[in-house]
Design an enzyme around this catalytic site. Sequence first.
Site, PDB file in Angstrom:
ATOM      1  N   ASN A  11       0.870  -1.180   0.000  1.00 48.69           N
ATOM      2  CA  ASN A  11       0.000   0.000   0.000  1.00 48.69           C
ATOM      3  C   ASN A  11       0.906   1.228   0.000  1.00 48.69           C
ATOM      4  OD1 ASN A  11      -1.818   2.032   0.394  1.00 48.69           O
ATOM      5  ND2 ASN A  11      -2.434   1.413   2.460  1.00 48.69           N
ATOM      6  N   LYS A  13       0.107   4.222  -0.371  1.00 50.90           N
ATOM      7  CA  LYS A  13      -0.556   5.423   0.158  1.00 50.90           C
ATOM      8  C   LYS A  13      -0.310   6.595  -0.813  1.00 50.90           C
ATOM      9  CE  LYS A  13      -0.269   3.422   4.710  1.00 50.90           C
ATOM     10  NZ  LYS A  13      -0.192   3.580   6.144  1.00 50.90           N
ATOM     11  N   HIS A  99      -9.618   1.254   5.169  1.00 47.47           N
ATOM     12  CA  HIS A  99      -8.332   1.519   5.820  1.00 47.47           C
ATOM     13  C   HIS A  99      -8.550   2.546   6.923  1.00 47.47           C
ATOM     14  CE1 HIS A  99      -4.196   2.714   6.477  1.00 47.47           C
ATOM     15  NE2 HIS A  99      -3.838   1.599   5.860  1.00 47.47           N
ATOM     16  N   GLU A 101      -6.946   5.023   7.666  1.00 46.60           N
ATOM     17  CA  GLU A 101      -6.751   6.405   7.194  1.00 46.60           C
ATOM     18  C   GLU A 101      -7.996   6.917   6.481  1.00 46.60           C
ATOM     19  OE1 GLU A 101      -2.983   5.611   5.319  1.00 46.60           O
ATOM     20  OE2 GLU A 101      -2.114   5.316   7.308  1.00 46.60           O
ATOM     21  N   GLU A 169      -5.357  -4.414  10.901  1.00 44.47           N
ATOM     22  CA  GLU A 169      -4.361  -3.342  11.036  1.00 44.47           C
ATOM     23  C   GLU A 169      -4.679  -2.528  12.290  1.00 44.47           C
ATOM     24  OE1 GLU A 169      -2.291  -2.317   7.031  1.00 44.47           O
ATOM     25  OE2 GLU A 169      -3.898  -0.910   7.404  1.00 44.47           O
ATOM     26  N   GLY A 175       2.569   2.859  10.971  1.00 41.38           N
ATOM     27  CA  GLY A 175       3.572   3.918  10.841  1.00 41.38           C
ATOM     28  C   GLY A 175       4.250   4.306  12.144  1.00 41.38           C
ATOM     29  N   SER A 210       3.452  -1.483  10.526  1.00 44.38           N
ATOM     30  CA  SER A 210       4.896  -1.495  10.791  1.00 44.38           C
ATOM     31  C   SER A 210       5.568  -2.819  10.430  1.00 44.38           C
ATOM     32  CB  SER A 210       5.176  -1.131  12.252  1.00 44.38           C
ATOM     33  OG  SER A 210       4.733   0.189  12.522  1.00 44.38           O
TER      34      SER A 210
HETATM   35  P1  13P Z   1       3.040   0.924   7.715  1.00 45.38           P
HETATM   36  O1  13P Z   1       3.554  -0.400   7.178  1.00 45.38           O
HETATM   37  O2  13P Z   1       3.746   2.102   7.151  1.00 45.38           O
HETATM   38  O3  13P Z   1       2.942   0.913   9.199  1.00 45.38           O
HETATM   39  O4  13P Z   1       1.530   1.074   7.170  1.00 45.38           O
HETATM   40  C1  13P Z   1       0.655   0.023   7.338  1.00 45.38           C
HETATM   41  C2  13P Z   1      -0.548   0.266   6.539  1.00 45.38           C
HETATM   42  O5  13P Z   1      -1.335   1.142   6.856  1.00 45.38           O
HETATM   43  C3  13P Z   1      -0.758  -0.553   5.333  1.00 45.38           C
HETATM   44  O6  13P Z   1      -2.038  -0.394   4.822  1.00 45.38           O
END
Ligand code: 13P
Length: 248
Positions: A11, A13, A99, A101, A169, A175, A210
């Site tokens: 992903n 992003k 997600h 986010e 997640e 992150g 992470s």
């Molecule tokens: P990170 O791997 O940067 O923590 O992000 C995870 C994520 O949100 C994948 O969709």
Amino acid sequence: MSKRRRLVVANWKMYGRLTSGLVLARDIAEKAEAARPLNFDVVLCPPATLTWACSDALMGTPVMLGGQDCHTATHGAYTGDISAAMFADLGCRFVIVGHSERRHGHGEPSELIAQKVEAAQLAGLTAILCVGETAAELESGSASEIIEKQLKDSLPQNVKMANLVVAYEPVWAIGTGQQPSPEDVAAVHRTIRKALGEIGPSVRVLYGGSVNPGNAGALLAQEEIDGVLVGSASLNADGFWAIAEKCQ
Ligand code: 13P
């Protein structure tokens, strides 16, 4: 070893410009080509602006393509939105929905996400449905109930289990460099599978938050973990592929 074919999803992003994104997609595809035949699946979810270019770059390689979010409708007066059918047109086979986010950053409730899962499946895509608790929910001891409720409320009534992947997640692990232990992830995955009911055994359940080349092996040593959803570590081809190889 997981009973299901494993899946590793990148992903990206909102990272990747035309040139850098294409270089990354090609580098990952090259590694996948060199590792043929793969006994696991690989999906790249670039920003929507790169979907078409990545579709071209990945054509004929074992790497599949996905979107990062979709609208609930097939088309309409929705400025800035992209439908699942539009992603399918560009060669996508997957789309991430729900997600954190989107849930937290854009205030998307589970009921809306259920409509997105339905829209994705109607367009022939596999929905990668994300669920996960916040740090406060974890501390209050209600993580399991939160996850079960999110999952049930985010599934449309006529969900097609064959076109569904669930990604656990935890919001506090995204992150941050923090993570639940592999055993704790496995326990949540069992809860998710139970909540999915009798067709649960066929659904792949991933972990995200992470994930990096250093911790992917321990996570994927758990047979309940069918793969990983990778954010920042997927922006580096070597690092992403080191994670992918742990899916073997
Ligand atoms: P990170 O791997 O940067 O923590 O992000 C995870 C994520 O949100 C994948 O969709």
